[in-house]
Each structure stands twice: as structure tokens, then as C-alpha cells.
Design an enzyme around this catalytic site. Sequence first.
Site, mmCIF file in Angstrom:
data_model
loop_
_atom_site.group_PDB
_atom_site.id
_atom_site.type_symbol
_atom_site.label_atom_id
_atom_site.label_comp_id
_atom_site.label_asym_id
_atom_site.label_seq_id
_atom_site.Cartn_x
_atom_site.Cartn_y
_atom_site.Cartn_z
ATOM 1 N N SER A 203 0.807 -1.229 0.000
ATOM 2 C CA SER A 203 0.000 0.000 0.000
ATOM 3 C C SER A 203 0.842 1.283 0.000
ATOM 4 C CB SER A 203 -0.974 0.003 1.190
ATOM 5 O OG SER A 203 -1.971 -0.953 0.985
ATOM 6 N N LYS B 55 -9.316 -4.425 11.698
ATOM 7 C CA LYS B 55 -10.463 -3.902 10.945
ATOM 8 C C LYS B 55 -11.768 -3.830 11.758
ATOM 9 C CE LYS B 55 -9.128 -5.209 6.256
ATOM 10 N NZ LYS B 55 -9.568 -5.821 5.003
ATOM 11 N N ASP C 12 -13.363 -2.456 0.572
ATOM 12 C CA ASP C 12 -12.933 -3.770 0.051
ATOM 13 C C ASP C 12 -13.947 -4.359 -0.928
ATOM 14 O OD1 ASP C 12 -10.459 -4.061 1.302
ATOM 15 O OD2 ASP C 12 -11.351 -4.892 3.120
ATOM 16 N N GLY D 106 -15.278 -15.750 5.656
ATOM 17 C CA GLY D 106 -14.483 -14.899 6.542
ATOM 18 C C GLY D 106 -14.723 -13.426 6.247
ATOM 19 N N LEU E 54 -9.744 -14.205 -4.973
ATOM 20 C CA LEU E 54 -9.317 -12.961 -4.318
ATOM 21 C C LEU E 54 -7.812 -12.908 -4.057
ATOM 22 C CD1 LEU E 54 -12.332 -12.454 -3.924
ATOM 23 C CD2 LEU E 54 -11.841 -11.690 -1.614
ATOM 24 N N GLY F 156 -6.993 -11.530 -7.924
ATOM 25 C CA GLY F 156 -7.284 -10.600 -6.831
ATOM 26 C C GLY F 156 -6.555 -9.266 -6.852
#
Length: 287
Positions: free
Chosen positions: A20, A69, A105, A132, A225, A248
Site C-alpha cells: 500500500s 479492521k 474492500d 471470513g 481474491l 485478486g
Amino acid sequence: MNSQTILTGLFGHPVGHSLSPLMHNRAFAELGINFRYAAFDIEPGQVREAVDAIRALGLRGVNVTIPHKVTVMDYLDEIDAEARAIGAVNTIVNDGGKLIGYNTDGRGYVRSLTEETGVDLSRQSALLLGAGGAARGVGVALLGAGLGSLVITNRTIEKAEQLAEQLQAIHPQANIAVQPMEMMGDALAAATLLVQTTSIGMHPNVEASPVAVEALHERLLVSDLIYNPMNTKLLRDAKEKGARIHHGLGMFIYQGALSFEYWTGQPAPVDAMREAVWDALRSRQQA
Ligand code: NAP
């Protein structure tokens, strides 16, 4: 960097391998704006202090990743409806001292899937593999984007049932069912879209796949993903069977692009962001 630089960043644990910072700093440079993005390794007991630091230090916002999160939600001033439905926040925006939590997301995933494959979600029967955190975000967003029919399967069936119940409460019109993993073959035979959200096949277990190759067929669009590796065993098998595939990486790019747009108010330079991530992955693979 100078005294006017606006700071953003990532809260996670660990964060050492995150792409990121590279992706966002490339995006800021591309637009020539005076923002920077840093990775902050936040210990699980320090989340409240870290959130307070966003206000104290005047950060414009942060991304939040595993394992924070959900915990982070307790310390924000406001949580947007989609993030509440997903039950997790991956983006915080500091609006003059008021901290607002979002989740990009699921929307990032749907934007990647539809832009990169051109798929019309309203015409798909999807099988969601996994229940999940990622499955929750993707499930909420897929149904929000018009997917009409969804079957969920997961190793722990109770989690699939719980997710189905929550999704049904948000989308009462949708056709949602649960299948035990052992009966995945039947669900797959009827499906046109397979969305793989478990960690099976992720580096270093690159020869593992959650689906037997015989169960795959050419009417399927198979979306995984995972992006490390990009070509998972599942996607390689799917391609061999004549199915279309989607990996993904786009989800990662677009969740970041949406966060970028919240912080800067400008359209994200998605191509530059993708290039930065591609370059980094390629050089990691060569190392
Ligand atoms: P999570 O909340 O821990 O969920 C993991 C899921 O995988 C659960 O459904 C779990 O089943 C299943 N699973 C794990 N090991 C398994 C095994 N050996 N056999 C069968 N099922 C197994 O993790 P997450 O945050 O949802 O992430 C899941 C995957 O999505 C990861 O590979 C992650 O890299 C990927 N992801 C990608 C992006 C992106 O930007 N592309 C974003 C987020 C996540 P149980 O419920 O039975 O434990």
C-alpha cells in the site's frame, strides 16, 4: 516532504510486506499532490492510542488491515452504513477531527470484477467459497451491485449460515442459500460465477486448490481474491477447463483507489497504481 505535507497511512500488524505505501505514494506523485503514505505497525493493545493519534497528529486518514479492521470501529466518531453492514472498517477519513469509517474492500472487488471482465452481475448465479472477513465484504457488495442468486459454502458451515442470514437481512429480495462443502460440486454445476475468498492456494501453498479440477466447467467465470500468487492453482485449473478467470490484484488496487478518493477528493490514477504494484510483485518474484 515539507511543512505542508498531508499524511496518510496504514494501521496493521504486521505491515512490513504491504504494497500500500508504494501504491499510494506513486499515486500522489502521479497527481503531483503533497500527500505521503506511511505504514504503522500497531500492536493489538494499542489501537485506541493509534486512532487518537490520527486526530492529534492531523493525519488525513488511514487504511486499516488485519488484525484491526473490527476493533478500530469502537474508537471512531461515525461509521458509514456499508461498513456497518460488512462489520469492518478498512478506511478512516479525518474530517476536521471527526473520524469516519468506511469499507472499500467489497466495492473495490466489484469494480475490479465488472471493469476487468465486463460481467453482468444481474445475470449470474454465484457460488461464494469462504465465509471470513473478505467473503462478508464481497458478499455485501455483490448483492448491492445487483447479483440475484448466491450460494455460500465454507469449511465451517455455521459461519456460512451466519453470513447467509446477515446478507439476507440486508437484501431480503435476494436468493441466498448455503451448501456444505462436500456438496459444492452440485452448486458449482449450476453456477456461472465462482468467487473464491478462502486463503487456500495463497503463497507458500501455491499447489493447493479448494476445488477439484473435474468440478470446473467452461460456463464459469472463476474469480480468486488471492493475488500472491496471481495465477493460483484454481485459476490455472479453470483456464485449462476453458473457464474465464479473474485474479485478486484488481481488488487490492481498487480498494486503495477508493480510499485515495476519500482522502484527496480526486479521481485515483488507477493505471499508475497498478503499474507500481506490478513492478513490485515482479521484482519480489525475481528476488
Ligand atoms: P479470514 O477472515 O481469516 O477467512 C478465511 C477463510 O478461509 C474462511 O472462510 C476459512 O474457513 C477459510 N479457510 C482457511 N483455511 C482453510 C482451509 N485449510 N480449508 C478450508 N477453508 C479454509 O480471512 P479473509 O480476510 O477473509 O481473507 C481470505 C483471503 O482473501 C486471503 O487469501 C486474502 O489474501 C484474500 N484477500 C484478498 C484481498 C485483495 O485485495 N485481493 C483483500 C482481502 C482478502 P473457516 O471459516 O472454516 O475457518
